[in-house]
Structures are given as structure tokens and as C-alpha cells.
Design an enzyme around this catalytic site. Sequence first.
Site, PDB file in Angstrom:
ATOM      1  N   GLY A  79       0.835  -1.216   0.000  1.00 11.46           N
ATOM      2  CA  GLY A  79       0.000   0.000   0.000  1.00 11.46           C
ATOM      3  C   GLY A  79       0.854   1.243   0.000  1.00 11.46           C
ATOM      4  O   GLY A  79       0.511   2.265   0.598  1.00 11.46           O
ATOM      5  N   GLY A  80       1.980   1.167  -0.717  1.00  9.90           N
ATOM      6  CA  GLY A  80       3.019   2.192  -0.607  1.00  9.90           C
ATOM      7  C   GLY A  80       2.750   3.489  -1.359  1.00  9.90           C
ATOM      8  O   GLY A  80       3.519   4.439  -1.227  1.00  9.90           O
ATOM      9  N   LEU A  81       1.677   3.557  -2.134  1.00 11.28           N
ATOM     10  CA  LEU A  81       1.418   4.792  -2.885  1.00 11.28           C
ATOM     11  C   LEU A  81       0.400   5.690  -2.189  1.00 11.28           C
ATOM     12  O   LEU A  81      -0.122   6.631  -2.788  1.00 11.28           O
ATOM     13  CB  LEU A  81       0.936   4.469  -4.302  1.00 11.28           C
ATOM     14  CG  LEU A  81       1.951   3.759  -5.186  1.00 11.28           C
ATOM     15  CD1 LEU A  81       1.397   3.580  -6.597  1.00 11.28           C
ATOM     16  CD2 LEU A  81       3.277   4.509  -5.241  1.00 11.28           C
ATOM     17  N   GLN A  83      -0.745   8.005   1.442  1.00  8.30           N
ATOM     18  CA  GLN A  83      -0.194   9.225   2.058  1.00  8.30           C
ATOM     19  C   GLN A  83       1.189   8.988   2.657  1.00  8.30           C
ATOM     20  O   GLN A  83       2.049   9.870   2.637  1.00  8.30           O
ATOM     21  CB  GLN A  83      -1.155   9.751   3.148  1.00  8.30           C
ATOM     22  CG  GLN A  83      -0.741  11.095   3.715  1.00  8.30           C
ATOM     23  CD  GLN A  83      -1.553  11.517   4.940  1.00  8.30           C
ATOM     24  OE1 GLN A  83      -2.433  10.779   5.400  1.00  8.30           O
ATOM     25  NE2 GLN A  83      -1.256  12.693   5.476  1.00  8.30           N
ATOM     26  N   LEU A  84       1.420   7.788   3.192  1.00  8.62           N
ATOM     27  CA  LEU A  84       2.629   7.582   3.996  1.00  8.62           C
ATOM     28  C   LEU A  84       3.748   6.792   3.321  1.00  8.62           C
ATOM     29  O   LEU A  84       4.922   6.939   3.677  1.00  8.62           O
ATOM     30  CB  LEU A  84       2.255   6.856   5.307  1.00  8.62           C
ATOM     31  CG  LEU A  84       1.152   7.511   6.153  1.00  8.62           C
ATOM     32  CD1 LEU A  84       0.977   6.749   7.452  1.00  8.62           C
ATOM     33  CD2 LEU A  84       1.487   8.973   6.431  1.00  8.62           C
ATOM     34  N   ASP A 123      -0.987  -7.066  -4.858  1.00 11.37           N
ATOM     35  CA  ASP A 123      -2.329  -7.025  -4.274  1.00 11.37           C
ATOM     36  C   ASP A 123      -2.291  -7.916  -3.034  1.00 11.37           C
ATOM     37  O   ASP A 123      -2.045  -9.124  -3.144  1.00 11.37           O
ATOM     38  CB  ASP A 123      -3.331  -7.569  -5.301  1.00 11.37           C
ATOM     39  CG  ASP A 123      -4.756  -7.545  -4.778  1.00 11.37           C
ATOM     40  OD1 ASP A 123      -4.960  -7.320  -3.555  1.00 11.37           O
ATOM     41  OD2 ASP A 123      -5.671  -7.768  -5.588  1.00 11.37           O
ATOM     42  N   ILE A 124      -2.542  -7.323  -1.877  1.00 11.76           N
ATOM     43  CA  ILE A 124      -2.390  -8.113  -0.639  1.00 11.76           C
ATOM     44  C   ILE A 124      -3.451  -9.195  -0.511  1.00 11.76           C
ATOM     45  O   ILE A 124      -3.355 -10.053   0.361  1.00 11.76           O
ATOM     46  CB  ILE A 124      -2.397  -7.214   0.621  1.00 11.76           C
ATOM     47  CG1 ILE A 124      -3.686  -6.383   0.693  1.00 11.76           C
ATOM     48  CG2 ILE A 124      -1.164  -6.338   0.662  1.00 11.76           C
ATOM     49  CD1 ILE A 124      -4.039  -5.982   2.097  1.00 11.76           C
ATOM     50  N   TYR A 212     -13.108   0.255  10.016  1.00 10.13           N
ATOM     51  CA  TYR A 212     -11.672   0.566  10.081  1.00 10.13           C
ATOM     52  C   TYR A 212     -11.126   0.271  11.478  1.00 10.13           C
ATOM     53  O   TYR A 212     -10.127  -0.439  11.643  1.00 10.13           O
ATOM     54  CB  TYR A 212     -11.489   2.048   9.720  1.00 10.13           C
ATOM     55  CG  TYR A 212     -10.069   2.563   9.782  1.00 10.13           C
ATOM     56  CD1 TYR A 212      -9.064   2.034   8.989  1.00 10.13           C
ATOM     57  CD2 TYR A 212      -9.752   3.649  10.611  1.00 10.13           C
ATOM     58  CE1 TYR A 212      -7.777   2.543   9.023  1.00 10.13           C
ATOM     59  CE2 TYR A 212      -8.470   4.169  10.643  1.00 10.13           C
ATOM     60  CZ  TYR A 212      -7.479   3.605   9.848  1.00 10.13           C
ATOM     61  OH  TYR A 212      -6.204   4.123   9.883  1.00 10.13           O
ATOM     62  N   ILE A 242      -2.232  11.896  10.551  1.00  5.87           N
ATOM     63  CA  ILE A 242      -0.913  12.296  10.045  1.00  5.87           C
ATOM     64  C   ILE A 242      -1.076  13.423   9.019  1.00  5.87           C
ATOM     65  O   ILE A 242      -1.924  13.354   8.125  1.00  5.87           O
ATOM     66  CB  ILE A 242      -0.174  11.095   9.408  1.00  5.87           C
ATOM     67  CG1 ILE A 242      -0.090   9.928  10.405  1.00  5.87           C
ATOM     68  CG2 ILE A 242       1.211  11.521   8.937  1.00  5.87           C
ATOM     69  CD1 ILE A 242       0.604  10.232  11.716  1.00  5.87           C
TER      70      ILE A 242
HETATM   71  N1  LIG Z   1      -2.589   8.644   7.273  1.00  7.26           N
HETATM   72  C1  LIG Z   1      -2.991   8.636   8.534  1.00  7.26           C
HETATM   73  O1  LIG Z   1      -3.402   9.660   9.096  1.00  7.26           O
HETATM   74  C2  LIG Z   1      -2.960   7.361   9.311  1.00  7.26           C
HETATM   75  C3  LIG Z   1      -3.238   7.386  10.681  1.00  7.26           C
HETATM   76  C4  LIG Z   1      -3.268   6.200  11.394  1.00  7.26           C
HETATM   77  C5  LIG Z   1      -2.939   5.010  10.763  1.00  7.26           C
HETATM   78  N2  LIG Z   1      -2.656   5.006   9.440  1.00  7.26           N
HETATM   79  C6  LIG Z   1      -2.367   3.738   8.799  1.00  7.26           C
HETATM   80  O2  LIG Z   1      -1.177   3.819   8.032  1.00  7.26           O
HETATM   81  C7  LIG Z   1      -1.307   3.025   6.858  1.00  7.26           C
HETATM   82  C8  LIG Z   1      -0.999   3.879   5.638  1.00  7.26           C
HETATM   83  O3  LIG Z   1      -1.902   4.957   5.635  1.00  7.26           O
HETATM   84  P1  LIG Z   1      -2.064   5.918   4.388  1.00  7.26           P
HETATM   85  O4  LIG Z   1      -2.590   7.175   4.926  1.00  7.26           O
HETATM   86  O5  LIG Z   1      -0.833   5.926   3.572  1.00  7.26           O
HETATM   87  O6  LIG Z   1      -3.248   5.185   3.597  1.00  7.26           O
HETATM   88  P2  LIG Z   1      -3.804   5.524   2.145  1.00  7.26           P
HETATM   89  O7  LIG Z   1      -5.272   5.281   2.158  1.00  7.26           O
HETATM   90  O8  LIG Z   1      -3.318   6.849   1.698  1.00  7.26           O
HETATM   91  O9  LIG Z   1      -3.082   4.410   1.265  1.00  7.26           O
HETATM   92  C9  LIG Z   1      -3.432   3.062   1.345  1.00  7.26           C
HETATM   93  C10 LIG Z   1      -2.930   2.356   0.111  1.00  7.26           C
HETATM   94  O10 LIG Z   1      -3.388   1.002   0.149  1.00  7.26           O
HETATM   95  C11 LIG Z   1      -3.558   0.592  -1.188  1.00  7.26           C
HETATM   96  N3  LIG Z   1      -4.408  -0.604  -1.299  1.00  7.26           N
HETATM   97  C12 LIG Z   1      -5.759  -0.694  -1.248  1.00  7.26           C
HETATM   98  N4  LIG Z   1      -6.152  -1.960  -1.486  1.00  7.26           N
HETATM   99  C13 LIG Z   1      -5.013  -2.683  -1.670  1.00  7.26           C
HETATM  100  C14 LIG Z   1      -4.763  -4.054  -1.982  1.00  7.26           C
HETATM  101  N5  LIG Z   1      -5.758  -4.929  -2.150  1.00  7.26           N
HETATM  102  N6  LIG Z   1      -3.478  -4.450  -2.100  1.00  7.26           N
HETATM  103  C15 LIG Z   1      -2.462  -3.564  -1.955  1.00  7.26           C
HETATM  104  N7  LIG Z   1      -2.640  -2.267  -1.683  1.00  7.26           N
HETATM  105  C16 LIG Z   1      -3.909  -1.834  -1.557  1.00  7.26           C
HETATM  106  C17 LIG Z   1      -4.172   1.795  -1.874  1.00  7.26           C
HETATM  107  O11 LIG Z   1      -4.011   1.740  -3.281  1.00  7.26           O
HETATM  108  C18 LIG Z   1      -3.437   2.957  -1.209  1.00  7.26           C
HETATM  109  O12 LIG Z   1      -2.365   3.408  -1.991  1.00  7.26           O
HETATM  110  C19 LIG Z   1      -2.727   2.457   6.861  1.00  7.26           C
HETATM  111  O13 LIG Z   1      -2.695   1.150   7.355  1.00  7.26           O
HETATM  112  C20 LIG Z   1      -3.460   3.354   7.829  1.00  7.26           C
HETATM  113  O14 LIG Z   1      -4.491   2.688   8.488  1.00  7.26           O
HETATM  114  C21 LIG Z   1      -2.656   6.152   8.691  1.00  7.26           C
HETATM  115  C1  LIG Z   2      -6.546   8.640  12.029  1.00 10.67           C
HETATM  116  C2  LIG Z   2      -6.291   7.787  10.826  1.00 10.67           C
HETATM  117  O1  LIG Z   2      -6.385   6.448  11.072  1.00 10.67           O
HETATM  118  C3  LIG Z   2      -6.809   8.227   9.504  1.00 10.67           C
HETATM  119  N1  LIG Z   2      -6.177   9.465   9.124  1.00 10.67           N
HETATM  120  C4  LIG Z   2      -8.302   8.402   9.467  1.00 10.67           C
HETATM  121  O2  LIG Z   2      -8.741   9.486   9.743  1.00 10.67           O
HETATM  122  O3  LIG Z   2      -9.003   7.485   9.160  1.00 10.67           O
END
Ligand SMILES: NC(=O)c1ccc[n+]([C@@H]2O[C@H](COP(=O)([O-])OP(=O)(O)OC[C@H]3O[C@@H](n4cnc5c(N)ncnc54)[C@H](O)[C@@H]3O)[C@@H](O)[C@H]2O)c1
Ligand SMILES: C[C@@H](O)[C@H](N)C(=O)O
Length: 390
Positions: A79-81, A83-84, A123-124, A212, A242
Site C-alpha cells: 500500500g506504498g502509494l 499518504q505515507l 495485491d495483498i 476501520y 498524520i
Molecule cells: N494517514 C494517517 O493519518 C494514518 C493514521 C493512522 C494510521 N494510518 C495507517 O497507516 C497506513 C498507511 O496509511 P495511508 O494514509 O498511507 O493510507 P492511504 O489510504 O493513503 O493508502 C493506502 C494504500 O493502500 C492501497 N491498497 C488498497 N487496497 C489494496 C490491496 N488490495 N493491495 C495492496 N494495496 C492496496 C491503496 O491503493 C493505497 O495506496 C494504513 O494502514 C493506515 O491505516 C494512517
Molecule cells: C486517524 C487515521 O487512522 C486516519 N487518518 C483516518 O482518519 O481514518
Amino acid sequence: MAYVKKAESQHVAPRCSWGPAEQRREASNDIYFIISNELLVNKDASVPFSPRQVTSASDASFHSVSFSETDHPKVLITGGLGQLGVGLAKLLRKRFGKNNVILSDIRKPPTHVFHSGPFIYSDILDYKNLREIVVNNRITWLVHYSALLSAVGEANVPLARAVNITGLHNILDIAAEHGLRLFVPSTIGAFGPTSPRNPTPDLCVQRPRTIYGVSKVHAELMGEYYHHRYNLDFRCLRYPGIISADSQPGGGTTDYAVQIFHDAVKTGKFECNLKPDTRLPMMYIDDCLRATLEVMEAPAETLSMRTYNINAMSFTPDELAQEVQKQLPDLQVTYSIDPVRQAIADSWPMNFDDSNARNDWNWKHDYDLPELVQTMLNFIGSDSQVAQAS
Ligand SMILES: NC(=O)c1ccc[n+]([C@@H]2O[C@H](COP(=O)([O-])OP(=O)(O)OC[C@H]3O[C@@H](n4cnc5c(N)ncnc54)[C@H](O)[C@@H]3O)[C@@H](O)[C@H]2O)c1
Ligand SMILES: C[C@@H](O)[C@H](N)C(=O)O
């Protein structure tokens, strides 16, 4: 391969909730075979329940000798593309070398990401494809970022359940089978309205009301169970919301705290979808990614737990707007409440107690609200000047 029927009382898996795809995948591993709601078990398997090919805790630790602490880890980010992921890849590549960190996703990478280091489709939900990637690339660390976030998860519960729960099962089994160090992020969303909200400690009631949140509590518990049962090196941080300048959030409840900066710079107006007094824990992305690297590198003996809260600051939309207005006094903020996001935010922690992370592995954030605002505006401001000039 001979199969015998297994007594239902010994059967641990929740059969009736498994879909056909999962049944096919299990069957392909020759361990479990579910047909017409009856469980058939490979009579040659040495234990009644184990993750796919891992047959005992001792086997799992045997595999783990392939990674020595003195070597660079070989990292796969799922899921590297989102936000993080791209930011994490950049940080890890700086530390471990460009070719030792592989980004993966199901989406097409933008050109600059594609050229910045190894990228692979993954694809996970495809267990065999995941296993092939791990084996062919001799992966030792897995950072599992794929997920559907809180708001998009509520909009598509079946997909969120598949990606966040079934996908996680694949990841856990691959990690246990190949002795990987596994990082899975959890979230403030793993708590719910009956949790203490101000502050929220590591250990307390967790009854979230979103798919979630439920999937993240499940991830925390399954990871910790695999740690105890199969010696899996599972590490988990509960991230706050984040905030990042050069990557967009993927459909969460805390997204407003990113959007305000873009709108403030581009239009001078921002419409917020949460009430002005909604307090939530937040963190700048650099702190979040550094925390992830630090907990992954922490010696196992320093970790008294496997799932930690981490925090930096807590603020409301009104407080954030006031801080932005110190730099951009003409910013106009209005409110148009999204009831789904507001209900979610009202059930989440207001302040996060991360004292265990601070005590155990010396977690310390760098960015408070003023530094966050300055950094975001500097980045987005200079970015939009470049865009206007070109
Ligand atoms: N961004 C935040 O504020 C935040 C806060 C708390 C936790 N997290 C956790 O950090 C992780 C990364 O967050 P993020 O903000 O980068 O999420 P995001 O939603 O920006 O990215 C998630 C990625 O998962 C990919 N994805 C979806 N289905 C998939 C599949 N079947 N196989 C492979 N990839 C798939 C999507 O294409 C997407 O690029 C997540 O697990 C999220 O729960 C994020
Ligand atoms: C907090 C975090 O998990 C995510 N940014 C959400 O709002 O769903």
C-alpha cells in the site's frame, strides 16, 4: 494428498464468514480445504492449526535466522502509494540503500516515484503473489500500509473488510512463514466511545464503531497472538492523524487538517467538515515515519509491548485555523459538518497517552503545532510558487 474430515470442536477458523476466494486460497496451500461447509484437514499436517505452512513456533524461529541484525534489512512496503508509503520508502532508502526498499501497491506509480527506486505490483489479497515477492526478493522486513481508512471504509464495508482483515491474514501468514519482522500501523481509530478519551492509554476498553477501527483492533490482537504463538516479530504503532504536505490523505476523518493548508495557500478559504471544537491527536509525517523506523530498529528486549500509542499534539479545527491565520491572516474558515466523519471523530481519543513508547524506546516528537504550521506553509507555499512560475 489424502484428507480426513476434522471434528468441528477442534476447528478454530470461523467457517461461515469465509468467502469463496478465501476457500480457494486456503485449498491451494494444501493445509485446509473447505467444501460445502465441511472442514477437511490434511492428515499429514503435524498440528491442528497453524498459519499456512508454518507448522510450529520452532519452525518459525528457524526461518528467522535468515536476517542478521548486522545486515541491511530488505524491506517491502505494501500500500506504498498512499499518504505515507512514498515518504517512508525515501527515509528507509536513505538508511538501507535504494535497492533494499521495495514499494508496492495496486495502483500505477507516478513517474517520479517509479524512477526513485524499486516498485512492484502487489495485491495483498493475492497470497501466492505476495509469497513470490517475498521469496524472490529475499524480504526480511514487511511494512504493511495497505488499508481503507475510516471514512472510505464506512462507504464500502465489504471492501474494507476484505482489504483490512483478509489482507492482514495473508500478511501475517507470509510474515510468520518467512520469519519477517512485520510492522502494521494501527490508529487512534482503534478506540471508541467507551474508551477513556482524554487521555487514552495503551491498554483500555477498545470498542470502535467503524469497520476501520474494528479491523485495526483485530490487527493488533492477531499480531500479538502470532508473536506469542509463532514467535512472529510483530511491531505496531497506533498513529494519530498524520499531516503531510507532499502526499494526499486517503479518505480519513483527520483529512481536514491537511486540506486546510492547501486551500489556505491556493484560495484563502477553507470549508471544514468537522465542528470547530473537535479535538483529535495529530502528528507531522516526519515524526510518524521516524517513529516507524525507530520502533523497527528497537532491540526486542526494550519492547515491553508490541502495540504502542505514539503522539505529538492535539488540536481542534478552530485552534489549527488560528495558528494558520497567524501566517495568513486573510484565511476565511467556514464549517459544513459531515455527519459520518463528525460521529467518528466524536468517538475517538482527544489526547493520546504515549508514555510507554517514550519510556521503552525513547520516542520523542519534534513537531508541535507552531512548527507543523510553519513547515506545511513553507512547503506548500514554495510548491505553489514553483507551479505558478512554470
Ligand atoms: N494517514 C494517517 O493519518 C494514518 C493514521 C493512522 C494510521 N494510518 C495507517 O497507516 C497506513 C498507511 O496509511 P495511508 O494514509 O498511507 O493510507 P492511504 O489510504 O493513503 O493508502 C493506502 C494504500 O493502500 C492501497 N491498497 C488498497 N487496497 C489494496 C490491496 N488490495 N493491495 C495492496 N494495496 C492496496 C491503496 O491503493 C493505497 O495506496 C494504513 O494502514 C493506515 O491505516 C494512517
Ligand atoms: C486517524 C487515521 O487512522 C486516519 N487518518 C483516518 O482518519 O481514518
